[in-house]
Design an enzyme around this catalytic site. Structure first.
Site, PDB file in Angstrom:
ATOM      1  CE  LYS A   9      -4.025  -2.115   2.338  1.00  8.07           C
ATOM      2  NZ  LYS A   9      -4.915  -2.010   3.525  1.00  8.07           N
ATOM      3  CE1 TYR A  49      -9.470  -2.896   0.590  1.00  5.32           C
ATOM      4  CE2 TYR A  49      -8.782  -0.866  -0.480  1.00  5.32           C
ATOM      5  CZ  TYR A  49      -8.493  -1.966   0.310  1.00  5.32           C
ATOM      6  OH  TYR A  49      -7.223  -2.132   0.821  1.00  5.32           O
ATOM      7  CG  PHE A  57     -13.796   1.583   7.121  1.00 11.65           C
ATOM      8  CD1 PHE A  57     -13.272   0.914   6.030  1.00 11.65           C
ATOM      9  CD2 PHE A  57     -14.646   0.888   7.980  1.00 11.65           C
ATOM     10  CE1 PHE A  57     -13.569  -0.426   5.795  1.00 11.65           C
ATOM     11  CE2 PHE A  57     -14.943  -0.459   7.758  1.00 11.65           C
ATOM     12  CZ  PHE A  57     -14.408  -1.112   6.663  1.00 11.65           C
ATOM     13  NE  ARG A  85      -6.787 -12.665   5.823  1.00  9.38           N
ATOM     14  CZ  ARG A  85      -7.294 -11.439   5.637  1.00  9.38           C
ATOM     15  NH1 ARG A  85      -7.173 -10.851   4.450  1.00  9.38           N
ATOM     16  NH2 ARG A  85      -7.901 -10.796   6.598  1.00  9.38           N
ATOM     17  CB  THR A  91      -7.620  -5.973  10.026  1.00  9.66           C
ATOM     18  OG1 THR A  91      -7.955  -7.162   9.302  1.00  9.66           O
ATOM     19  CG2 THR A  91      -8.075  -4.766   9.232  1.00  9.66           C
ATOM     20  NE  ARG A 102      -2.457  -5.271   7.545  1.00 12.38           N
ATOM     21  CZ  ARG A 102      -3.582  -5.824   7.115  1.00 12.38           C
ATOM     22  NH1 ARG A 102      -4.168  -6.786   7.824  1.00 12.38           N
ATOM     23  NH2 ARG A 102      -4.121  -5.435   5.972  1.00 12.38           N
ATOM     24  CG  ASN A 112      -4.000  -2.105   7.121  1.00 13.68           C
ATOM     25  OD1 ASN A 112      -3.828  -1.737   5.955  1.00 13.68           O
ATOM     26  ND2 ASN A 112      -5.079  -2.764   7.510  1.00 13.68           N
ATOM     27  CG  HIS A 115      -5.406  -6.276  -0.162  1.00 13.87           C
ATOM     28  ND1 HIS A 115      -6.606  -6.307   0.503  1.00 13.87           N
ATOM     29  CD2 HIS A 115      -5.500  -7.203  -1.160  1.00 13.87           C
ATOM     30  CE1 HIS A 115      -7.396  -7.213  -0.068  1.00 13.87           C
ATOM     31  NE2 HIS A 115      -6.755  -7.768  -1.085  1.00 13.87           N
ATOM     32  CD  GLU A 126      -9.070  -9.390  -3.223  1.00 14.09           C
ATOM     33  OE1 GLU A 126      -9.894  -9.171  -2.323  1.00 14.09           O
ATOM     34  OE2 GLU A 126      -7.865  -9.622  -2.976  1.00 14.09           O
TER      35      GLU A 126
HETATM   36  P1  DAT Z   1      -7.848  -6.828   5.757  1.00 17.79           P
HETATM   37  O1  DAT Z   1      -7.125  -5.737   5.016  1.00 17.79           O
HETATM   38  O2  DAT Z   1      -7.065  -7.289   6.948  1.00 17.79           O
HETATM   39  O3  DAT Z   1      -8.298  -7.962   4.877  1.00 17.79           O
HETATM   40  P2  DAT Z   1     -10.640  -5.980   5.763  1.00 17.79           P
HETATM   41  O4  DAT Z   1     -10.785  -6.678   4.472  1.00 17.79           O
HETATM   42  O5  DAT Z   1     -11.612  -6.268   6.850  1.00 17.79           O
HETATM   43  O6  DAT Z   1      -9.166  -6.162   6.371  1.00 17.79           O
HETATM   44  O7  DAT Z   1     -10.708  -4.423   5.501  1.00 17.79           O
HETATM   45  C1  DAT Z   1     -10.040  -3.843   4.385  1.00 17.79           C
HETATM   46  C2  DAT Z   1      -9.338  -2.596   4.840  1.00 17.79           C
HETATM   47  O8  DAT Z   1     -10.312  -1.644   5.280  1.00 17.79           O
HETATM   48  C3  DAT Z   1      -8.411  -2.798   6.033  1.00 17.79           C
HETATM   49  O9  DAT Z   1      -7.118  -3.195   5.642  1.00 17.79           O
HETATM   50  C4  DAT Z   1      -8.423  -1.447   6.669  1.00 17.79           C
HETATM   51  C5  DAT Z   1      -9.817  -0.914   6.390  1.00 17.79           C
HETATM   52  N1  DAT Z   1     -10.713  -1.137   7.521  1.00 17.79           N
HETATM   53  C6  DAT Z   1     -11.367  -2.290   7.842  1.00 17.79           C
HETATM   54  N2  DAT Z   1     -12.096  -2.147   8.933  1.00 17.79           N
HETATM   55  C7  DAT Z   1     -11.928  -0.861   9.326  1.00 17.79           C
HETATM   56  C8  DAT Z   1     -12.412  -0.073  10.399  1.00 17.79           C
HETATM   57  N3  DAT Z   1     -13.261  -0.582  11.304  1.00 17.79           N
HETATM   58  N4  DAT Z   1     -12.007   1.216  10.481  1.00 17.79           N
HETATM   59  C9  DAT Z   1     -11.165   1.741   9.582  1.00 17.79           C
HETATM   60  N5  DAT Z   1     -10.660   1.071   8.541  1.00 17.79           N
HETATM   61  C10 DAT Z   1     -11.037  -0.223   8.417  1.00 17.79           C
HETATM   62 MG    MG Z   2      -9.711  -7.992   3.375  1.00 15.77          MG
END
Ligand code: DAT
Ligand code: MG
Length: 149
Positions: A9, A49, A57, A85, A91, A102, A112, A115, A126
């Site tokens: 990222k 996304y 968010f 992962r 996350t 992370r 973070n 991805h 994806e």
């Molecule tokens: P990951 O990236 O670990 O797969 P995710 O798919 O649940 O996590 O979410 C995608 C991204 O969105 C994550 O890297 C950061 C952001 N995100 C997720 N939940 C969030 C939250 N509660 N507040 C802020 N950003 C969030």
């Molecule tokens: Mg995810």
């Protein structure tokens, strides 16, 4: 054999951690089958996304991932999704294990660093959002037999 989409990222690229992040996947044994340096468009970010659309968010997530260039990769291996992962970590970086990307480099969920796809199906989906079939290479790696039985 699974494939996962990895995005180094904008924060990781800006902080000079691109090599460090790639190194961790590579040394683990995941095989690079595609890689490029791109600036993600708003359209592509929203597609990538899409499952988070409508969440509070979402707008911040899209502006973060489109804020500057990233490295995108497709990585291959048995259990590539789970392995990647674990290497990435939880996350929320404060909850990520030390030793994960992370956990070693992150402080906040909105910065973070990496991805990784969350299922084999999403991995393939994806990857197809970011790479054409011609940009993905299946290749025999000299170390394959020493990494996977
Ligand atoms: P990951 O990236 O670990 O797969 P995710 O798919 O649940 O996590 O979410 C995608 C991204 O969105 C994550 O890297 C950061 C952001 N995100 C997720 N939940 C969030 C939250 N509660 N507040 C802020 N950003 C969030
Ligand atoms: Mg995810």
């Amino acid at each position: 054999m699974e494939r996962t989409l990895i995005i180094v990222k904008p924060d990781a690229v800006q902080r000079g951690l691109t090599g460090e992040v790639i190194k961790r996947f590579e040394q683990r044994g995941l095989k690079i089958v595609a890689m490029k340096f791109i600036h993600i468009t708003e359209e592509l970010a929203k597609k990538h996304y899409a499952v988070h659309e409508g969440k509070p968010f979402f707008e911040g997530l899209v502006s973060y991932i489109t804020s500057s260039p990233v490295v995108v990769m497709a990585l291959e291996g048995n259990d590539a999704i789970a392995a990647a992962r674990k290497t990435i970590g939880a996350t929320k970086p404060v909850e990520a294990e030390a030793g994960s990307i992370r956990g070693d480099f992150g402080m906040e969920i909105g910065r973070n660093l990496v991805h990784g796809s969350d299922s084999p199906e999403n991995g393939l989906l994806e990857i197809s959002n970011f790479f054409t079939a011609e940009e993905i290479y299946s290749w025999d790696r000299a170390t394959d037999a020493w990494i996977q039985e």
